[in-house]
Scaffold this active site. Sequence first.
Site, mmCIF file in Angstrom:
data_model
loop_
_atom_site.group_PDB
_atom_site.id
_atom_site.type_symbol
_atom_site.label_atom_id
_atom_site.label_comp_id
_atom_site.label_asym_id
_atom_site.label_seq_id
_atom_site.Cartn_x
_atom_site.Cartn_y
_atom_site.Cartn_z
ATOM 1 N N GLY A 151 2.310 -6.065 -2.484
ATOM 2 C CA GLY A 151 2.214 -6.595 -1.135
ATOM 3 C C GLY A 151 0.887 -6.265 -0.480
ATOM 4 O O GLY A 151 -0.107 -6.982 -0.640
ATOM 5 N N CYS A 152 0.864 -5.175 0.250
ATOM 6 C CA CYS A 152 -0.301 -4.863 1.070
ATOM 7 C C CYS A 152 -1.527 -4.450 0.261
ATOM 8 O O CYS A 152 -2.656 -4.711 0.678
ATOM 9 C CB CYS A 152 0.062 -3.781 2.083
ATOM 10 S SG CYS A 152 1.374 -4.311 3.206
#
Length: 208
Positions: A151-152
């Site tokens: 994700g990030c």
Amino acid sequence: MTQPHPDPGDAEPGFGVRLGFGSAPAVLVVDVAMAYLDPASPLYAGVEEAVASAARVVAAARAAGVPVVHTKVVIARGGADAGHFWRKVPALRVFEEGSPLAEPAPALVPLPGEVVVTKQYASAFFGTTLASTLRALGVDTVVLVGLTTSGCIRASAVDALQHGFVPVVVADAVGDRDPRPHAANLFDLGAKYADVVSEAEAVAALSR
């Protein structure tokens, strides 16, 4: 849990070229929040080993005088500033302003003077001052540690490249709740968007 990372020898022809550390790195600590470390949290990911590795990378950076920048997810009450992301991932409620689960892990609390960038979405660059902060510091290389890989970390590494920085992802110091997306995203990042290195390689480069 030991988290696998790709062998550079697995790169396909035409992919996986190493960019190398520049002369002015900064370490970017991405979202190392209690939300991923508290077993009672809906986002608990079992990434304690990755956080310990990230803490060692940060310690090496601090000892060498390399800038350390942190990100923190802070979402307005009711998700007013998180758009459709709030609807897509209901567990983001743990990052509402004032939530103890949004606070950093004790091993990676920012020191006085270290910049903390607040964000609502996956990329540390989207809608934030991060790029201008790094440019003002003269940074050319962004060393990424933190959570989560698929994700990030992935979004921030891709955006670092697109903003003109060399992204270096420390494989041992990033983690995910499932080793499969962790490994797949490290492989893909190393092929197309970033250098993927071990903790030892990152610490050695920062110490230089």
